[in-house]
Each structure stands twice: as structure tokens, then as C-alpha cells.
Design an enzyme around this catalytic site. Structure first.
Site, PDB file in Angstrom:
ATOM      1  CE  LYS A  21       0.612   1.109   4.607  1.00  6.83           C
ATOM      2  NZ  LYS A  21       1.268   2.331   5.100  1.00  6.83           N
ATOM      3  CG  ASP A 147      -0.628  -0.416   8.528  1.00 11.53           C
ATOM      4  OD1 ASP A 147      -1.337   0.458   9.058  1.00 11.53           O
ATOM      5  OD2 ASP A 147       0.513  -0.181   8.081  1.00 11.53           O
TER       6      ASP A 147
END
Length: 308
Positions: A21, A147
Site C-alpha cells: 500500500k 495495518d
């Protein structure tokens, strides 16, 4: 991807993707009494990814094999810890052999370890036939890192709180140049720095909504955000501290600027990125840097493997 048989015996899942990401921005808006920082960010999936193979073990053992990792991973890395957490949460007695094809650089702010853990949870949920839904997997993932739930939910998202408030958003298909120098940065050291700005004004998704006139009427388009506004009207609060600790972050940003691109650090670094609206060739870069052109992804490739 579907399970296949290994030698007609053990079920196997091959080539499970674990995408990285980018944080399009990262604002620190405050700090809780327990010391955790409150943030706002847009987490965007990209097609730079690790892959994971899973073999079923009937003896209940969890083992891991590194394939292609430039540096040895700890014996109980996030993949192993994810498998152990899933077994503890469900009472499952099966085991697995995990083969990790590592491509996402470490200490980059790209979420590689968290993504690996999320893919292990998703894959083992299927391999062990546990039937957990997305929220149940995300709850287990949160124990492993802030995350991990993002990767389990599997959508580009507006993220708030300490990382646990996740709202899916959409962005236009785009290309990005990602640059990672050889050195890394300590996330703990960055967040502990007295120089870290912790009072950025809270933003709203509505202010970045996309529409033809650039007005907030774009809320009618639900969660489709304006990429250019996100990149020009925001920043990464961690970047100045990281630049002081790791001068190569500044060097990477300067190199991107020399290519006519606007560089910014992702997450806690040390990788930096820039939107690349065209496909013009890039100039030479210092030896040892990893430079890769990536595309964003709306949805995680395994998002359809779980419900809820």
C-alpha cells in the site's frame, strides 16, 4: 485461485497475492492518553506484491520458508504469528507450511509485513475451512498490527483513529513511481520524536470528493475522491522527522523532482512515491535504489474469499 493437490495428498494454495500500500497522505491529528497517535490517511493498494504458498499440515505444526527475501525474517514473523492467532481464536488443530516470496521492501512504509499477515489469515481461513467472515478476520488481524485490518477489508480506504476506522473509497486508475533507498527508518523512533507534528487539523472526506466542478457536491458520487486534491492539499507529518533521520529520503524526493514528478514519503518511510500521469522514461538513479512503476488497485485480489 483455488486449492490444488500437492502430489495427490496435501491440499495447497499457491501464489496468494499480498499487495503493498501507499499512504497518499498521513496527518497526525492528536494523541490518546495511552500514547497511540490519532491519524488520518488514504491507504491505497498497489500491484507491487509478495506472494504466499500454503501447504496443509495434519500434524498441527506451523512452519515457514523464505523464498527471495533479501534479509532473513525472524522465526516468528507476522505470517507465523497470524497462523498462530487464527488457530488460537478458532481452536483449529491443523497446521501449515508457509512459503513467502518476498518482493515488497522492508522498512519502506508500504505495509509489506502486515499485508503478508492478512493474506495468511485469508488463505488459512480457506485452507482450514474455518468459514470466518471479514470482520472476524480483521479483529484477529488487529492483534498483529494496525495495518492488518486494512488489507483484510481489501479496499482503498480513508483511514482514521489509530488505523482501525476504515471507510472504503475509490480513486481513478493511476500510475505511480515508487523509490526505495537501501536504508530503512525506525517507525518507533519517528513517532517518539519530539519534533513530530501532532496537531494537524482534522480533514473530511467530503473536502476531497470528486466532481466535474471541483465542489463539495461531489459527495453525490459517494466515495470517489479527487486524486490531485489529495496530493496537493495534504502532506505526510512523519516525513520531516524521517528526513532528519535518513537523508536518503530527501535524496529520493529530489530525484523524483528532477524527473518532473512531485515526490512524497509513504507511511513511516523510507520509500517515496510520485504520481506519474504519463509513461515517459525515467533517468538513471543511484545504485542500490529500487525504482518501480506501479498501478493502484481498487480491490484486493482475495477480497471475494470472505464475506461480511
Amino acid at each position: 485461485m483455488t486449492p490444488v493437490q500437492s502430489g495427490g495428498a496435501l491440499p495447497r494454495l499457491m501464489g496468494l497475492p499480498a499487495p503493498a500500500k501507499l499512504n497518499l497522505f498521513l496527518h497526525i491529528t492528536g494523541r490518546r492518553a495511552d500514547g497511540y497517535h490519532l491519524l488520518q490517511s488514504v491507504f491505497m493498494l498497489i500491484d507491487w506484491q509478495d506472494t504466499i504458498d500454503l501447504d496443509l499440515r495434519q500434524d498441527g505444526q506451523i512452519t515457514r520458508e523464505d523464498l527471495g527475501s533479501p534479509t532473513p525474517l525472524p522465526e516468528r514473523d507476522l505470517c507465523v504469528r497470524a497462523a498462530e492467532a487464527l488457530r488460537e481464536a478458532t481452536g483449529c488443530t491443523l497446521g501449515a507450511h508457509i512459503r513467502l516470496h518476498k518482493r515488497i521492501p522492508a522498512e519502506a512504509g508500504m505495509g509489506g509485513g502486515s499485508s503478508d499477515a492478512a493474506t495468511c489469515l485469508i488463505g488459512l481461513n480457506r485452507l482450514w475451512q474455518l468459514g470466518l467472515d471479514r470482520q472476524a478476520l480483521a479483529s484477529i488481524g488487529l492483534q498483529l498490527g494496525a495495518d492488518v485490518p486494512f488489507f483484510i477489508h481489501g479496499r482503498t480506504a480513508w483511514v482514521e483513529g489509530v488505523g482501525e476506522i476504515i471507510t472504503p473509497v475509490r480513486l481513478p486508475p493511476s500510475r505511480f513511481v515508487v523509490v526505495k533507498p537501501p536504508t530503512g527508518a525506525s517507525t518507533q523512533q519517528i513517532f517518539a520524536s519530539p519534533d513530530l507534528k501532532r496537531d494537524t487539523k482534522t480533514a473530511t472526506m467530503l473536502s476531497f470528493a470528486a466532481d466535474d466542478n471541483g465542489s463539495e457536491a461531489g459527495a453525490k458520487l459517494e466515495s470517489f475522491l479527487n486524486l490531485q486534491k489529495l496530493l496537493t492539499e495534504t502532506h505526510n507529518d512523519l516525513q520531516p522527522v524521517a528526513q532528519s533521520l535518513c537523508p536518503e529520503v530527501s535524496q529520493c524526493i529530489n530525484w523524483l523532482n528532477s524527473q518532473g514528478l512531485q515526490g512524497r514519503m509513504t507511511g513511516s518511510g523510507t520509500a517515496v512515491f510520485a504520481h506519474q500521469p504519463d509513461l515517459k522514461a525515467l533517468g538513471s538513479h543511484p545504485e542500490g535504489w529500487r525504482v518501480q512503476t506501479c498501478s493502484n488497485m481498487d480491490v484486493h485480489p482475495l477480497a471475494h474469499w470472505h464475506t461480511g
